[in-house]
Write a protein that holds these residues in place. Structure first.
Motif: not given
Length: 233
Positions: A9-15, A17-35
Motif C-alpha cells: 500500500v505504501l509503495h502504491a501510486g497516488p491512485v 492509495q486513494l482507492v485504499m483510503f476510500t475503502l478504509l473509510i467505507f470499512s470504518i463507517v460500516s463497522w461503526t454501523i454494525v456495532f
C-alpha cells in the motif's frame, strides 16, 4: 521476500492509495454501523420482551401505560403510548360532544377507531424507519466497494504495463511486484464488502422480525380497544 500488505500500500501510486483510503473509510463507517445496530437491536429485543410480559399482565391500560414509560427501546411500548394518548384525546372530545343518540355514538366510535389506527400506524412506521436508519449504507458498501477495489486493480495493472513498456522488459521479476500491488485493491474491496453484505442481511432479517412483532401487537391492541367499545354499546 515476505508478503507485506502494508508495504504494498505504501509503495502504491497516488491512485492506488486513494482507492485504499476510500475503502478504509467505507470499512470504518460500516463497522461503526454494525456495532451500533447490534447494541440497539439487542436493547430493542430485551425491552420488547419485558414490555409485552408487563403489558399482558397489567390490570388495565392505565397501569400498562405507567410500565411502558420504562421501556425506552421497545417499539411496542412506543406504539402503545402513542395509541393510548390518542385515545385519551379522542375520549375528551367525545365527552364534550356526547349526544346520547345511538347513531351518532356509532359514528363516533368508527371515527375513533380510524383515528386510532392512523396514529398507531404512524408511530409504527416512524419506529421502523428509525431502526432501519443507516442500513442502506451497508448495502451500498457491499455493492460498491468490490468495484472500487477492481478500479484500483485495473489502474495498477495499467501502470505496471506502462512501466514494462518503458523498461523494455517483461520478465516475471519486473511484472510481479506491480501486479501483486494492484491485486491488493481487489482483495481489500472484497474484505470490506463481504462483512457489509452479511450484516446487512442479518439486520434486515431482524428488522423484518421486529416489524412483524409490532404488527402483531398493534393488531392485538386495536382489538382490545374495539372490544371495549363494543361492550359499551
Amino acid at each position: 521476500m515476505q508478503l507485506s500488505i502494508t508495504n504494498m500500500v505504501l509503495h502504491a501510486g497516488p491512485v492506488g492509495q486513494l482507492v485504499m483510503f476510500t475503502l478504509l473509510i467505507f470499512s470504518i463507517v460500516s463497522w461503526t454501523i454494525v456495532f451500533t445496530k447490534a447494541r440497539l437491536f439487542k436493547k430493542v429485543r430485551l425491552d420488547s420482551e419485558d414490555f409485552l410480559e408487563t403489558f399482558w399482565s397489567s390490570a388495565n391500560l392505565s397501569e400498562a401505560l405507567v410500565a411502558a414509560e420504562d421501556f425506552d427501546y421497545s417499539p411496542e411500548a412506543e406504539v402503545f403510548i402513542t395509541g393510548f394518548n390518542e385515545l385519551q384525546k379522542i375520549n375528551k372530545i367525545r365527552s364534550k360532544k356526547e349526544t346520547g343518540i345511538s347513531g351518532e355514538s356509532l359514528d363516533m366510535q368508527l371515527a375513533t377507531m380510524d383515528n386510532l389506527k392512523r396514529a398507531v400506524r404512524k408511530a409504527e412506521s416512524r419506529k421502523i424507519n428509525f431502526l432501519g436508519k443507516n442500513l442502506p449504507f451497508l448495502a451500498t458498501t457491499g455493492s460498491a466497494t468490490p468495484f472500487i477495489g477492481l478500479f484500483g486493480t485495473v489502474w495498477g495493472i495499467m501502470v505496471s504495463f506502462h512501466d514494462i513498456g518503458q523498461r523494455g522488459s517483461a520478465s516475471l521479476a519486473v511484472v510481479a511486484p506491480g501486479i501483486s500491488e494492484a491485486l491488493v485493491a481487489t482483495a481489500a474491496g472484497l474484505a470490506v464488502a463481504i462483512p457489509a453484505v452479511i450484516f446487512y442481511n442479518h439486520f434486515s432479517n431482524q428488522l423484518d422480525y421486529i416489524q412483524s412483532e409490532i404488527d402483531n401487537f398493534t393488531t392485538d391492541f386495536l382489538n382490545l380497544v374495539e372490544r371495549d367499545m363494543i361492550s359499551r354499546v
